[in-house]
Design a protein around this motif. Structure first.
Motif, mmCIF file in Angstrom:
data_model
loop_
_atom_site.group_PDB
_atom_site.id
_atom_site.type_symbol
_atom_site.label_atom_id
_atom_site.label_comp_id
_atom_site.label_asym_id
_atom_site.label_seq_id
_atom_site.Cartn_x
_atom_site.Cartn_y
_atom_site.Cartn_z
ATOM 1 N N ASP A 183 0.844 -1.191 0.000
ATOM 2 C CA ASP A 183 0.000 0.000 0.000
ATOM 3 C C ASP A 183 0.886 1.251 0.000
ATOM 4 O OD1 ASP A 183 -1.790 2.020 0.526
ATOM 5 O OD2 ASP A 183 -2.278 1.357 2.558
ATOM 6 N N TRP A 195 -2.531 -4.230 2.229
ATOM 7 C CA TRP A 195 -3.503 -3.148 2.135
ATOM 8 C C TRP A 195 -4.391 -3.112 3.378
ATOM 9 C CZ3 TRP A 195 -3.276 -0.141 -2.372
ATOM 10 C CH2 TRP A 195 -2.360 -0.615 -3.307
ATOM 11 N N GLN A 223 -12.387 -5.623 1.621
ATOM 12 C CA GLN A 223 -11.464 -6.753 1.581
ATOM 13 C C GLN A 223 -12.144 -8.009 2.138
ATOM 14 O OE1 GLN A 223 -7.574 -6.536 1.485
ATOM 15 N NE2 GLN A 223 -7.678 -4.577 0.463
#
Length: 473
Positions: free
Chosen positions: A115, A448, A454
């Motif tokens: 990320d 992330w 997610q």
């Protein structure tokens, strides 16, 4: 040792001694304050560290629990320990997968990158601004290979902190680790030469072998300990191996870190046969726990290891600055660089040298390691909770990848294509081998933020896997 570290060590030892069983609830924060006599802040810090290291898990409104035991894959018996490839052709599929993961509408479980929000971009831009105001025409020449002198000296000092003696003159600054790795391989091989790689291997090694028209000897890796050194020794005795391209720490895609004894034996095996080691150590700083693992370079007594790394995975991807501690090959690599990319961007080298001089780097590394460990733990727990029980997840202490095994006979490439229809990417195992040995595996990026999107994506992935398992092969 700080008080929170004492508590961390105490609870870890209790879990290892099975005083606390997986799934059992630990004393609450306030109970632990009474038991330990430590402050609430100290106990909170200790629990956060234990959670980041994967020893415990927190459940909202419920408290802290001992995490499930680590699960390690075993090398399937059907896998060939050594696989030969007279030619490698894998670029097309790799390009397809990497392009798909770049789509902002896609959940990037298949991405190779962390990320970018984890990187200290404000401080880096400040350093870039500082050096931009003082750029001179001569800086372009001063930063030609081997690269910026201040940056090379800083890197040499960081090696020294690990007990590794590397002269700044042995370091060549490159356009990311990929250039360092490719130039190192090119420096010690000619077309048609044999090169040892891991199986599964980082796809960049497969691409380099394809581009340079080399032949690959792919040797199986143990999911905990790395390359099979007995098979490597046999391969060195059987074929005229010129070089090995290996990852010793937080290997991509499996995630293992080789034990020190294996690293030492590896260095000795290659030195005895004068075979160069190209050590890909780009995840070196992304270790979890109390002690940074050393590279194989630490056991290099014969100037035989070209140690390659970069700032792309732990500090800033866009600057594209890497390096190789090349030893006696440094001059050859500099010449090859001058004939290909000429040099690494002078402003980027200067900006990194400026940033590293602020001493903010180690503070940033501590923070990014803690965040990545927490995110990896959250992802691991969600995957274990949602995926079918037949699916296995290889645990690893570092980096931001999980290596996941579907039951034998399943095709992760088919899963990849179906998941992409739902805007979810994974990295199928066929990216990491020139054969079909890892067709039922995939790599999963955990770097992330873990949020509802997610979690929903993993639930969809679980449904797709269940559907695939219910269908005849």
């Amino acid at each position: 040792m700080a008080k929170y570290q004492q508590l961390v060590q105490q609870i870890r030892e209790q879990i290892e001694a099975e005083a606390w069983q997986p799934g059992e609830k630990l004393p609450s924060l306030r109970q632990q304050v009474e038991l330990s006599g430590m402050s609430l802040m100290t106990v909170m810090h200790a629990y956060q560290v234990l959670e980041s290291q994967g020893w415990i898990v927190s459940r909202p409104q419920s408290g802290y629990f001992v995490a499930p035991r680590a699960e390690y894959l075993s090398q399937p018996a059907s896998h060939q320990p050594v696989q030969l490839a007279e030619s490698v052709d894998i670029n097309g599929f790799i390009f397809e997968v990497l392009q798909a993961a770049r789509d902002p509408q896609v959940i990037p479980f298949g991405s190779a990158f962390p990320d970018p929000e984890l990187f200290p971009m404000r401080q880096l831009m400040r350093s870039l601004s500082n050096v931009s105001h003082h750029l001179k025409p001569s800086d372009a020449l001063n930063n030609l290979p081997p690269g910026n002198e201040t940056l090379r000296k800083t890197l040499a000092q960081r090696y020294a902190q690990q007990g590794i003696t590397v002269s700044p003159d042995e370091i060549v600054i490159t356009n990311g680790a990929m250039e360092a790795l490719n130039l190192s391989l090119q420096a010690v091989t000619e077309p048609g030469d044999w090169v040892v790689i891991e199986n599964p291997a980082f796809y960049g090694a497969l691409q380099a072998i394809e581009r340079l028209k080399l032949k690959a000897v792919a040797i199986a890796t143990d999911p905990q300990h790395g390359i099979d050194l007995d098979q490597l020794e046999q391969a060195l005795n059987r074929w005229p191996i010129k070089a090995c391209w290996l990852m010793s720490n937080q290997q991509n895609p499996v995630g293992f870190t080789m034990p020190d004894a294996n690293k030492q034996r590896l260095a000795a095996l290659l030195a005895a046969r004068n075979v160069a080691l190209i050590e890909d150590d780009v995840y070196a700083e992304l270790w979890f726990g109390g002690k940074r693992p050393l590279p194989v370079k630490a056991w290099d007594q014969h100037d035989n290891v070209m140690h390659c790394s970069s700032f792309s995975k732990n500090l800033v991807a866009g600057f594209r600055v890497g390096w190789v501690a090349a030893g006696r090959h440094a001059q050859r690599i500099q010449r090859l660089q001058l004939m290909s990319t000429l040099s690494t961007s002078a402003p980027m080298q200067l900006a990194l040298a400026n940033y590293l001089g602020t001493r903010s780097y180690d503070s940033h590394l501590r923070r990014i390691r803690q965040v990545m460990a927490q995110r990896k733990n959250h992802a691991r727990q969600a995957l274990r909770r949602l995926l079918p029980p037949q699916v296995k997840i290889n645990d690893s202490q570092g980096g931001y990848f999980l290596w996941i095994e579907l039951p034998a006979g399943q095709d992760a490439t088919r899963l990849y294509r179906r998941a992409l229809e739902h805007h979810i990417s994974i990295a199928p195992g066929s990216m990491f081998s020139s054969g079909n040995q890892y067709i039922n595996y995939f790599r999963f990026n955990t770097a992330w933020p873990w949020d509802a999107a997610q979690e929903a994506a993993v639930a969809i992935l679980a449904e797709l896997i269940s559907e695939q398992l219910s269908q005849p092969h």
